[in-house]
Design an enzyme around this catalytic site. Structure first.
Site: not given
Ligand code: UT7
Length: 337
Positions: A119, A258, A288
Site C-alpha cells: 500500500c 492511504h 482500499n
Molecule cells: O492497506 C494496508 C493497511 N491496512 C490497514 O490499515 C487496515 C487496518 N485495520 C483496520 O482497518 C481494521 O483493523 C479492520 C477494519 C480490518 C478491522 O476493524 P477492527 O475494528 O480492528 O475490528 P477487529 O478486527 O477488532 O474485529 C472486531 C470484531 C470481531 O468480532 P469479535 O471477536 O469482537 O466477536 C471480528 O470478528 O468484528 C468482527 N469482524 C467483523 N464483523 C462483521 C471482523 N470483520 C468483520 C466483518 N463483518 N467484515
C-alpha cells in the site's frame, strides 16, 4: 559587482493525473449476501460503502494501461523516459508488469520496472521516479499504481474481503525546479521488516511455492496491529517530512493519506494536529485500493474542489512490509483524466 543567482534546484514536477476504475461496483449489501457481515459493520468500522472489482479476465496491467493512457493525455504528452509501476498484484510473478504496459502505451523501449511496496507502493514509485529525474537519468517519467486485489482476497475471509478494491491511478512527472508548483519537495520513506508477518500472502513465493492449504494463496492481514502501525508510521513519517521541508503543520491544506480506513485517516489528522476536515477521504467510494489509493484519492479531491492549485498537499501511505512513505507538493494547475 554582479552576483550569479543560485540555479534553481532540479526536481520532479507533477504534470498530469489519470485514473481508471473497472465498471463493476460491489456494494456492502452484495458482500453481506455471501459473508457473515453487514453494511452497518463495514460502514461504521471502515467508512467503506462500495468498491470496484474487475470481471474475470481483466488483469492489473489492463487497469494500469487505462490509467497510464489517461495520465499521458492529461499531461499532453506521448513519450516518457521511464515507467515505474507500483503493484502487489502483478500480472505474473515474473516478469514485471511495467514493460508490457509501457509497450501497450506505445512508449517504445524505455526502462520499465515494478515496485513492490504494497500500500506504500505509489509513494515508493514516485520517489524512484523523482530520483531518476533529479539524477538526470530521465526528463519525464510515468508513475502508475495499479491493483486487482479482488483476485487475492480469500472469499471466505470477511475481515479482508470487505476492505479491498481494484483500480489504478497514474501521474506524469517531469524535470523542473523545486520552486514551481507541482514539485515533489522531498520524501520520507521507511520499513519495518520485523513485522512482515502482519500482511502477507503465505504461498506462491520462494519461501513456500505451493501449499496444501488453499488459504495460503490468499492475502492475509492482522487488522488491529496494522491499524496502530498505520497511524504511528504515517504520522511520524509525515511529521519528519514537514519538518525537513519547513512546512508548519498548520500550513498544510490537505492530507491525502492511504485510503485504508476512515478511522485511520482521522487518527492521522489527530496525530498531526490537523483538522479532520482537511483529510481527503474517498475510500467510501473505492475501498482500499493499495498502490492505487493515493492517485485515486487525489483525482476525486480535484473533482470535488477539495484540492485546488496553490494548496499545500501532504501525501502519506502505509502498508505491508511493513513499508511507509510521505511526500508533499504545492498543488499545480493540472488536469485529471
Ligand atoms: O492497506 C494496508 C493497511 N491496512 C490497514 O490499515 C487496515 C487496518 N485495520 C483496520 O482497518 C481494521 O483493523 C479492520 C477494519 C480490518 C478491522 O476493524 P477492527 O475494528 O480492528 O475490528 P477487529 O478486527 O477488532 O474485529 C472486531 C470484531 C470481531 O468480532 P469479535 O471477536 O469482537 O466477536 C471480528 O470478528 O468484528 C468482527 N469482524 C467483523 N464483523 C462483521 C471482523 N470483520 C468483520 C466483518 N463483518 N467484515
Amino acid at each position: 559587482m554582479s552576483t550569479i543567482p543560485p540555479s534553481p534546484r532540479r526536481a520532479a514536477v507533477l504534470k498530469g493525473l489519470g485514473t481508471y476504475l473497472p465498471p463493476r461496483v460491489v456494494s456492502n449489501e452484495e458482500l453481506s449476501g455471501r459473508l457473515d457481515t453487514s453494511d452497518e459493520w463495514i460502514r461504521t468500522r471502515t467508512g467503506i460503502r462500495q468498491r470496484y472489482w474487475v470481471d474475470p479476465g481483466t488483469a492489473t496491467g489492463d487497469l494500469a494501461f487505462e490509467a497510464g493512457a489517461r495520465a499521458l493525455k492529461a499531461a499532453g504528452v506521448d513519450s516518457v523516459d521511464a515507467v515505474v509501476l507500483a503493484t502487489s498484484t502483478p500480472d505474473h510473478p515474473c516478469p514485471a508488469t511495467a514493460p508490457a504496459v509501457a509497450a501497450r502505451l506505445g512508449l517504445g523501449t524505455v526502462p520499465a520496472f515494478d515496485i513492490a511496496a504494497v500500500c506504500a507502493g505509489f509513494v515508493y514509485a514516485a520517489a524512484s521516479a523523482a530520483s531518476l529525474i533529479v539524477a538526470g537519468l530521465a526528463e519525464r517519467v510515468l508513475v502508475i499504481g495499479a491493483e486487482t486485489y479482488s483476485g487475492i482476497l480469500n472469499p471466505a475471509d470477511r475481515t479482508t474481503s470487505v476492505i479491498f478494491g481494484d483500480g489504478a491511478g497514474a501521474i506524469v512527472l517531469e524535470a523542473g525546479s523545486a520552486e514551481e508548483p507541482g514539485a515533489l519537495l522531498g520524501f520520507d520513506l521507511g520499513s519495518d521488516g520485523e513485522r512482515h508477518d502482519l500482511i502477507t500472502i503465505p504461498a506462491g513465493g520462494s519461501r513456500m511455492r505451493t501449499s496444501e492449504d488453499p488459504a495460503d494463496q490468499y492475502f492475509t492481514m492482522q487488522g488491529k496491529p496494522v491499524f496502530a502501525h498505520a497511524v504511528t508510521r504515517m504520522g511520524e513519517s509525515s511529521a519528519a517530512l514537514l519538518e525537513r521541508i519547513g512546512w508548519p503543520t498548520e500550513s498544510v491544506d490537505r492530507v491525502v493519506g492511504h485510503q485504508a480506513n476512515v478511522r485511520i485517516l482521522h487518527a492521522l489528522a489527530d496525530f498531526l494536529g490537523v483538522e479532520r476536515a482537511r483529510a481527503v477521504v474517498n475510500l467510501d467510494r473505492v475501498g482500499n485500493t493499495s498502490a492505487a489509493s493515493i492517485p485515486l484519492a487525489l483525482a476525486d479531491a480535484m473533482l470535488s474542489g477539495e484540492v485546488a492549485p496553490g494548496d499545500r498537499v501532504l501525501l502519506s501511505a502505509f502498508g505491508g512490509g511493513l513499508a511507509w512513505g510521505s511526500t508533499a507538493l504545492v498543488w499545480p494547475d493540472i488536469t485529471a483524466a
